[in-house]
Design an enzyme around this catalytic site. Structure first.
Site, short mmCIF file in Angstrom:
data_model
loop_
_atom_site.label_atom_id
_atom_site.label_comp_id
_atom_site.label_asym_id
_atom_site.label_seq_id
_atom_site.Cartn_x
_atom_site.Cartn_y
_atom_site.Cartn_z
N ASP A 39 -2.78 6.71 2.50
CA ASP A 39 -2.25 7.60 1.47
C ASP A 39 -0.99 7.12 0.75
O ASP A 39 -0.51 7.79 -0.16
CB ASP A 39 -1.98 8.99 2.08
N GLY A 40 -0.45 5.99 1.17
CA GLY A 40 0.74 5.49 0.49
C GLY A 40 2.02 6.22 0.87
O GLY A 40 3.07 6.00 0.26
N LYS B 159 9.76 2.95 -0.04
CA LYS B 159 8.66 2.91 0.93
C LYS B 159 8.22 4.34 1.19
O LYS B 159 9.03 5.18 1.60
CB LYS B 159 9.13 2.25 2.23
N ASP C 34 1.79 -10.93 6.79
CA ASP C 34 2.22 -10.11 5.66
C ASP C 34 3.58 -9.46 5.96
O ASP C 34 4.19 -8.90 5.06
CB ASP C 34 1.18 -9.02 5.35
N ASN C 35 4.02 -9.55 7.20
CA ASN C 35 5.33 -8.99 7.56
C ASN C 35 6.37 -10.08 7.79
O ASN C 35 7.37 -9.85 8.44
CB ASN C 35 5.21 -8.12 8.81
N GLY D 105 0.81 -1.22 0.00
CA GLY D 105 0.00 0.00 0.00
C GLY D 105 0.84 1.26 0.00
O GLY D 105 0.38 2.33 -0.38
P1 AMP Z 1 2.05 -2.83 8.08
O1 AMP Z 1 1.34 -3.15 9.36
O2 AMP Z 1 2.87 -1.58 8.13
O3 AMP Z 1 2.84 -3.97 7.57
O4 AMP Z 1 0.93 -2.50 7.01
C1 AMP Z 1 -0.17 -3.34 6.76
C2 AMP Z 1 -0.79 -2.99 5.45
O5 AMP Z 1 -1.24 -1.64 5.43
C3 AMP Z 1 0.13 -3.13 4.24
O6 AMP Z 1 -0.64 -3.60 3.19
C4 AMP Z 1 0.58 -1.73 4.00
O7 AMP Z 1 0.98 -1.53 2.68
C5 AMP Z 1 -0.66 -0.92 4.36
N1 AMP Z 1 -0.32 0.44 4.77
C6 AMP Z 1 0.23 0.84 5.92
N2 AMP Z 1 0.40 2.18 5.95
C7 AMP Z 1 -0.05 2.65 4.77
C8 AMP Z 1 -0.14 3.95 4.17
N3 AMP Z 1 0.27 5.04 4.79
N4 AMP Z 1 -0.68 4.02 2.95
C9 AMP Z 1 -1.11 2.94 2.31
N5 AMP Z 1 -1.06 1.71 2.80
C10 AMP Z 1 -0.53 1.55 4.02
MG MG Z 2 3.81 -4.66 6.23
#
Ligand code: AMP
Ligand code: MG
Length: 520
Positions: free
Chosen positions: A134-135, A122, A269-270, A102
């Protein structure tokens, strides 16, 4: 800047046919093409010289406008097509469906010295997988990922790497504590590097959708490109693949426990399919040896991802991966056997690691009890894990009664060392001294060897926070100082002794030091 470009991932795996960058479910595909976002005023804050070299780049390359633009997403290298990867995952124990990159965008794969690396940004803007977010990424979490992934590498912990840290010049809105107080923060981009960013969740999503054809394509791809020593794809190879992923995951977690690293969000996913530490979010380092500690406020209630639970979660996550691979194996027994091996294998590897932390190189059955008692003692009063183990190398087994004095610096509150606590410690030091009598290693040699597994410098939570606070004010010197020290975490570096110190009191309850949220 000249790269030897490769396109294994995009040429061998099915692409999402839709090119529009809209948020959606993506099926029968492993990735979507997407272009990084242009930023207002990109500025490089740091480049990892070690990673530059690994990729065959020079310092001069990193000073070019081209480098700045490519690694902030402002220009796309010729002959490359950036893409976001599609994956799912279990978050905090619940199946979450499609997640995907994301806020990560892969730029390309590049080859140097016979190794192929995927380059990824990232925080470079939205993708079809951005869901409601927001990516983007903010400076604080980008500093944390940048410094920690390089520090972990130099600690000898399997990890994804980081090449560069940059400001985007854009402002990003974040509710840091999820308490309704959203504020603008500086946007940043980290460029990350790994042989592959595939996760357990990449396989899980295809299995959950019963898309066995794409699942097989992805597993075969992974074996061919990353586990080629296992041979051509077959049922046996799939089992061997799972076995190796389990072994690598186990090894990674043993390293985490050794250095006191708490990942904080071990969602599937991590979990890297290569057994690399990936996705540095609300991670933290054990300071006082509290095995129930997790830095992640989102997990404060259940503490699923606390330090002591990481090995179990590794197993739970592998169980989910086994389920995902099942349609290709169609037999549970061999997968279950591997999961059972993980349990035994972990205990064995953990004991070996713990022996090495206290300088034991022969094996006695009683070592297990000795180590158990040590871990119990470490929790009697607040004791700094890093300082304790590092200083233990100076233990004089001819004078165990002097040990408490030697280790004084490891205790947060020396007044808490009541007579009862002291007597427990003295008992342990005597047992340890007796045990060392059975070793054949000379004290100097033992010290040397212990210092290779017990780091002197780790990225304490307050250290990142100081670097972040300075960076927010435009001072990036501490980022460089920490980066430099953490390149040699096992060396004495006497002139940096101030970082070999307990967490200061002001950091005890400060946001960013003792607690973090997923908001990044
Ligand atoms: P994470 O817990 O950081 O591994 O994120 C879990 C999911 O949320 C993943 O699919 C990330 O890509 C998405 N994600 C986290 N933060 C953002 C962000 N600011 N914008 C878009 N997607 C996000
Ligand atoms: Mg992640």
């Amino acid at each position: 800047m000249k790269f030897n470009l490769k396109d294994r991932f995009t040429s061998q795996l099915p692409a999402d046919p839709i090119l529009e960058n809209s948020r959606r479910q993506v099926s029968n595909a492993c990735f979507s093409y997407v272009t990084p976002k242009q930023t207002a005023n990109p500025q490089l804050l740091h480049v990892s010289d070690d990673m530059l070299q690994t990729l065959g780049l020079t310092k001069k390359d990193s000073a070019t406008k081209e480098f700045l633009n490519v690694f902030t997403g402002n220009s796309v290298m010729v002959d490359t097509k950036p893409y976001a990867m599609c994956y799912g995952g279990h978050q905090f124990g619940n199946w979450a469906g499609q997640l995907g990159d994301g806020r990560a965008i892969n730029l390309a794969e590049v080859e140097h010295n016979n190794k192929i690396w995927a380059l990824q940004l990232k925080g470079a803007g939205e993708t079809p997988y951005s869901r409601t977010a927001d990516g983007l990424a903010v400076l604080r979490s980008s500093v944390r990922e940048y410094l920690c992934s390089e520090a972990m590498y130099h600690l000898g912990v399997p990890t994804t790497r980081a090449l560069s840290l940059a400001l985007t010049g854009d402002q990003v809105l974040r509710d840091m504590l999820y308490n309704g107080n959203a504020a603008y923060e500086k946007g940043a981009v980290v460029s990350r590097v790994a042989p592959s960013f595939l996760r357990f969740g990449s396989f899980q999503l295809l299995a959950a959708r019963e898309d066995t054809a794409t699942l097989k394509t992805l597993v075969d791809y992974t074996i061919k490109n990353h586990f080629s020593h296992l041979g051509d794809p077959s049922k046996e190879t799939y089992i061997a693949f799972f076995k190796e992923v389990a072994e690598r995951t186990l090894e990674m977690i043993v390293h985490w426990q050794r250095v006191g690293f708490v990942h904080g969000v071990m969602n599937t996913d991590n979990m890297s399919i290569l057994g690399l530490t990936i996705d540095y979010g609300p991670y933290g380092w054990l300071e006082d040896y509290d095995v129930d500690w997790t830095p992640n406020t989102t997990d404060a209630e259940n503490r699923r991802y606390r330090y002591s639970n990481q090995p179990n979660v590794g197993l739970w996550n592998l169980f989910q991966l086994a389920n995902a691979l099942f349609p290709l194996v169609n037999e549970a027994a061999p997968l279950e056997a591997i999961l059972d091996d993980y349990k035994l294998g972990y205990d064995k590897a953990s004991l070996k690691m713990m022996r090495s932390k206290i300088g034991l190189y022969t094996e006695f059955d009683s070592d297990f009890k000795l180590i158990q008692e040590l871990e119990a003692n470490l929790q009697l009063v607040e004791t700094d894990m890093t300082i304790f183990y590092r200083t233990l190398a100076n233990f004089n087994n001819k004078a165990p009664e002097e040990a408490l004095k030697l280790l004084e610096d490891a205790y947060y509150n020396p007044d808490a060392l009541t007579n009862a606590v002291k007597s427990k410690w003295n008992k342990w030091f005597t047992a340890y001294a007796n045990r060392l009598e059975l070793e054949h290693t000379a004290p100097e040699k033992r010290k040397q060897q212990m210092n290779l597994v017990n780091p002197k410098y780790v990225l304490r939570n307050y250290m990142s926070q100081l670097a972040i606070d300075a960076a927010e004010n435009g001072d990036y010197t501490l980022i460089n100082e920490l980066y430099t020290i953490l390149k040699q975490p096992y060396n004495e570096q006497q002139n940096h002794n101030k970082w070999f110190a307990k967490r200061p009191e002001w950091a005890r309850h400060k946001v960013g030091c003792s607690m973090l949220s997923c908001s990044s």
